[in-house]
Design a protein around this motif. Structure first.
Motif, mmCIF file in Angstrom:
data_model
loop_
_atom_site.group_PDB
_atom_site.id
_atom_site.type_symbol
_atom_site.label_atom_id
_atom_site.label_comp_id
_atom_site.label_asym_id
_atom_site.label_seq_id
_atom_site.Cartn_x
_atom_site.Cartn_y
_atom_site.Cartn_z
ATOM 1 N N GLY A 81 0.785 -1.219 0.000
ATOM 2 C CA GLY A 81 0.000 0.000 0.000
ATOM 3 C C GLY A 81 0.820 1.274 0.000
ATOM 4 O O GLY A 81 0.280 2.366 -0.198
ATOM 5 N N SER A 82 2.135 1.164 0.220
ATOM 6 C CA SER A 82 3.008 2.341 0.220
ATOM 7 C C SER A 82 3.462 2.658 -1.201
ATOM 8 O O SER A 82 3.511 1.781 -2.065
ATOM 9 N N ASP A 83 3.804 3.907 -1.430
ATOM 10 C CA ASP A 83 4.175 4.381 -2.755
ATOM 11 C C ASP A 83 5.660 4.163 -3.006
ATOM 12 O O ASP A 83 6.501 4.738 -2.322
ATOM 13 N N GLY A 84 5.985 3.331 -4.004
ATOM 14 C CA GLY A 84 7.384 3.060 -4.327
ATOM 15 C C GLY A 84 8.138 4.295 -4.794
ATOM 16 O O GLY A 84 9.370 4.310 -4.777
ATOM 17 N N PHE A 85 7.416 5.322 -5.219
ATOM 18 C CA PHE A 85 8.080 6.549 -5.635
ATOM 19 C C PHE A 85 8.814 7.216 -4.473
ATOM 20 O O PHE A 85 9.681 8.060 -4.684
ATOM 21 N N GLU A 86 8.454 6.845 -3.240
ATOM 22 C CA GLU A 86 9.170 7.374 -2.087
ATOM 23 C C GLU A 86 10.653 7.022 -2.169
ATOM 24 O O GLU A 86 11.519 7.800 -1.768
ATOM 25 N N ILE A 133 22.162 4.932 -9.202
ATOM 26 C CA ILE A 133 21.539 3.644 -8.957
ATOM 27 C C ILE A 133 20.619 3.341 -10.126
ATOM 28 O O ILE A 133 19.634 4.045 -10.351
ATOM 29 N N HIS A 134 20.940 2.327 -10.888
ATOM 30 C CA HIS A 134 20.214 2.020 -12.114
ATOM 31 C C HIS A 134 18.928 1.281 -11.782
ATOM 32 O O HIS A 134 18.954 0.113 -11.397
ATOM 33 N N THR A 135 17.817 1.963 -11.948
ATOM 34 C CA THR A 135 16.524 1.449 -11.501
ATOM 35 C C THR A 135 15.644 1.001 -12.668
ATOM 36 O O THR A 135 15.530 1.706 -13.667
ATOM 37 N N ILE A 136 15.039 -0.168 -12.491
ATOM 38 C CA ILE A 136 14.059 -0.689 -13.447
ATOM 39 C C ILE A 136 12.768 -0.934 -12.675
ATOM 40 O O ILE A 136 12.756 -1.673 -11.692
ATOM 41 N N ILE A 137 11.690 -0.286 -13.103
ATOM 42 C CA ILE A 137 10.399 -0.468 -12.443
ATOM 43 C C ILE A 137 9.736 -1.734 -12.953
ATOM 44 O O ILE A 137 9.713 -2.006 -14.155
ATOM 45 N N VAL A 138 9.186 -2.522 -12.019
ATOM 46 C CA VAL A 138 8.401 -3.707 -12.366
ATOM 47 C C VAL A 138 7.060 -3.546 -11.668
ATOM 48 O O VAL A 138 6.962 -3.696 -10.453
ATOM 49 N N ARG A 168 5.511 9.009 -15.288
ATOM 50 C CA ARG A 168 6.063 9.597 -14.056
ATOM 51 C C ARG A 168 7.378 8.924 -13.675
ATOM 52 O O ARG A 168 8.329 9.589 -13.259
ATOM 53 N N ALA A 169 7.458 7.619 -13.848
ATOM 54 C CA ALA A 169 8.676 6.884 -13.509
ATOM 55 C C ALA A 169 9.846 7.327 -14.381
ATOM 56 O O ALA A 169 10.961 7.544 -13.887
ATOM 57 N N PHE A 170 9.604 7.473 -15.682
ATOM 58 C CA PHE A 170 10.681 7.891 -16.573
ATOM 59 C C PHE A 170 11.140 9.310 -16.277
ATOM 60 O O PHE A 170 12.296 9.661 -16.534
ATOM 61 N N ILE A 222 15.646 3.447 -15.870
ATOM 62 C CA ILE A 222 16.099 2.888 -17.142
ATOM 63 C C ILE A 222 14.950 2.288 -17.941
ATOM 64 O O ILE A 222 14.879 2.423 -19.158
ATOM 65 N N ASP A 223 14.022 1.634 -17.243
ATOM 66 C CA ASP A 223 12.951 0.962 -17.964
ATOM 67 C C ASP A 223 11.757 0.759 -17.032
ATOM 68 O O ASP A 223 11.870 0.865 -15.798
ATOM 69 N N PHE A 224 10.624 0.444 -17.643
ATOM 70 C CA PHE A 224 9.388 0.148 -16.911
ATOM 71 C C PHE A 224 8.818 -1.138 -17.514
ATOM 72 O O PHE A 224 8.427 -1.157 -18.680
ATOM 73 N N ILE A 225 8.809 -2.208 -16.713
ATOM 74 C CA ILE A 225 8.305 -3.503 -17.167
ATOM 75 C C ILE A 225 6.955 -3.756 -16.521
ATOM 76 O O ILE A 225 6.820 -3.708 -15.294
ATOM 77 N N ALA A 226 5.966 -4.023 -17.349
ATOM 78 C CA ALA A 226 4.629 -4.313 -16.825
ATOM 79 C C ALA A 226 4.551 -5.754 -16.339
ATOM 80 O O ALA A 226 5.092 -6.661 -16.974
ATOM 81 N N LYS A 227 3.900 -5.956 -15.210
ATOM 82 C CA LYS A 227 3.635 -7.315 -14.735
ATOM 83 C C LYS A 227 2.478 -7.905 -15.526
ATOM 84 O O LYS A 227 1.572 -7.170 -15.921
ATOM 85 N N PRO A 228 2.467 -9.216 -15.744
ATOM 86 C CA PRO A 228 3.488 -10.199 -15.368
ATOM 87 C C PRO A 228 4.714 -10.104 -16.285
ATOM 88 O O PRO A 228 4.591 -9.862 -17.483
ATOM 89 N N VAL A 229 5.882 -10.316 -15.712
ATOM 90 C CA VAL A 229 7.139 -10.178 -16.444
ATOM 91 C C VAL A 229 7.363 -11.387 -17.342
ATOM 92 O O VAL A 229 7.218 -12.536 -16.909
#
Length: 252
Positions: free
Chosen positions: A60-65, A75-80, A89-91, A96-103
Motif C-alpha cells: 500500500g506504500s508508494d514506491g516513488f518514495e 543507482i540504475h533502476t528498473i520499475i516492475v 512519471r517513472a521515466f 532505465i525501464d518500466f516492465i509491466a507485470k506479469p514479467v
C-alpha cells in the motif's frame, strides 16, 4: 553483478530471480530481495547495487518514495509494476525501464540489454567528463541560487502545473543535468522533492488562510494536476492528510 529487488510479494520476487538467473547466469553475484521501502533505503545506503528492480506498490506504500530518496543517476533502476499508468512519471525520475507485470523472459532480456547500453554510454560519458569532473564548474553558483530563490519564492513558478526539470532548467539558462547536479549535490534533494516542498508549503498557508476553500481546490491551485498526487505528497511531507492539518490548525 549485485541486484536488489524491492517487492512485497515473495512469489513475484522469486520468479523474477529465477528469470534473472536464467538470463544472466554466473554474471550475478547476488540477488537481494527486500519487502519494505525502509529495508531498500538502508540497503542502498550501505551496499552497491548494479540494478535495482522496484515495485511501485509496497503493502500500500508508494514506491516513488524510494525514487525521491535516491539519485537514479548512480543507482540504475528498473520499475516492475502492474500500474502502467505510472510509467511516464517513472521515466521522469530517470529510471532505465518500466516492465509491466506479469514479467516475461523476452521483456526482461530487452530491459537488461537497455541497462547494458545505458552502462556503456554512462561510462563513455564519464570518461569524457573526467577532465571537468562537474557540469557546474563554469556556473556562478551564487547567482544560480539567487535566481532559483527568486523563481520559487517571488515568482512562485512551482504553481505551474507543467513545471518540470527541463522547464525550470530553461528558466535558469542551464542544461537539465546541470540543475539536477545542483539539486542533488548542493541542496541534497531531488527535483521532485524540491518541487513538492514548495507546493506543500503553499498549500499549508492556503489551508489556514482560506478555511472556506475546498481542500481539492487548493491542491489544484498549488500546481498539482491530480488530487491523488496532492494528497500523497501532503501526507508524505507532514504525515497527516490535508484535512487533518486544517482541522488541527483550526483548533489551535
Amino acid at each position: 553483478m549485485q541486484i536488489l529487488i524491492l517487492e512485497d510479494e515473495p512469489v513475484h520476487a522469486k520468479y523474477l530471480t529465477k528469470l534473472l538467473t536464467s538470463i544472466c547466469g554466473s554474471t550475478i553475484n547476488e540477488v537481494k530481495h527486500v519487502t519494505s521501502i525502509d529495508e531498500a533505503d538502508v540497503y542502498l545506503k550501505q551496499f552497491h547495487a548494479d540494478i535495482f528492480f522496484l515495485d511501485l506498490n509496497i503493502f500500500g506504500s508508494d514506491g516513488f518514495e524510494v525514487l525521491d530518496r535516491i539519485p537514479t543517476t548512480t543507482i540504475h533502476t528498473i520499475i516492475v509494476s502492474a500500474n502502467t499508468d505510472n510509467a511516464i512519471r517513472a521515466f521522469e525520475y530517470g529510471v532505465i525501464d518500466f516492465i509491466a507485470k506479469p514479467v516475461s523472459e523476452d521483456r526482461l532480456r530487452l530491459s537488461l540489454e537497455r541497462h547494458s547500453l545505458f552502462v556503456n554510454t554512462y561510462q563513455i560519458v564519464g570518461k569524457i567528463q573526467s577532465n571537468t569532473k562537474s557540469r557546474l564548474l563554469q556556473v556562478d553558483l551564487d547567482r544560480l541560487q539567487n535566481r532559483l530563490s527568486h523563481l520559487m519564492e517571488v515568482q512562485k513558478i512551482y504553481l505551474n502545473e507543467n513545471l518540470s526539470l527541463e522547464v525550470l532548467a530553461e528558466e535558469l539558462e542551464l542544461h537539465p543535468r546541470q540543475l539536477s547536479e545542483f539539486l542533488n549535490g548542493k541542496k541534497q534533494t531531488t527535483f521532485h522533492s524540491f518541487l513538492h516542498s514548495y507546493r506543500i508549503r503553499e498549500a499549508k498557508d492556503l489551508l489556514i488562510k482560506y478555511p472556506e476553500k475546498n481542500v481539492s481546490d487548493i491542491g489544484f491551485e498549488v500546481g498539482y494536476k491530480s488530487l491523488s498526487s496532492f494528497y500523497d505528497a501532503f501526507k508524505k511531507e507532514l504525515k497527516i492528510t490535508a484535512s487533518e492539518f486544517r482541522q488541527r490548525t483550526s483548533l489551535s
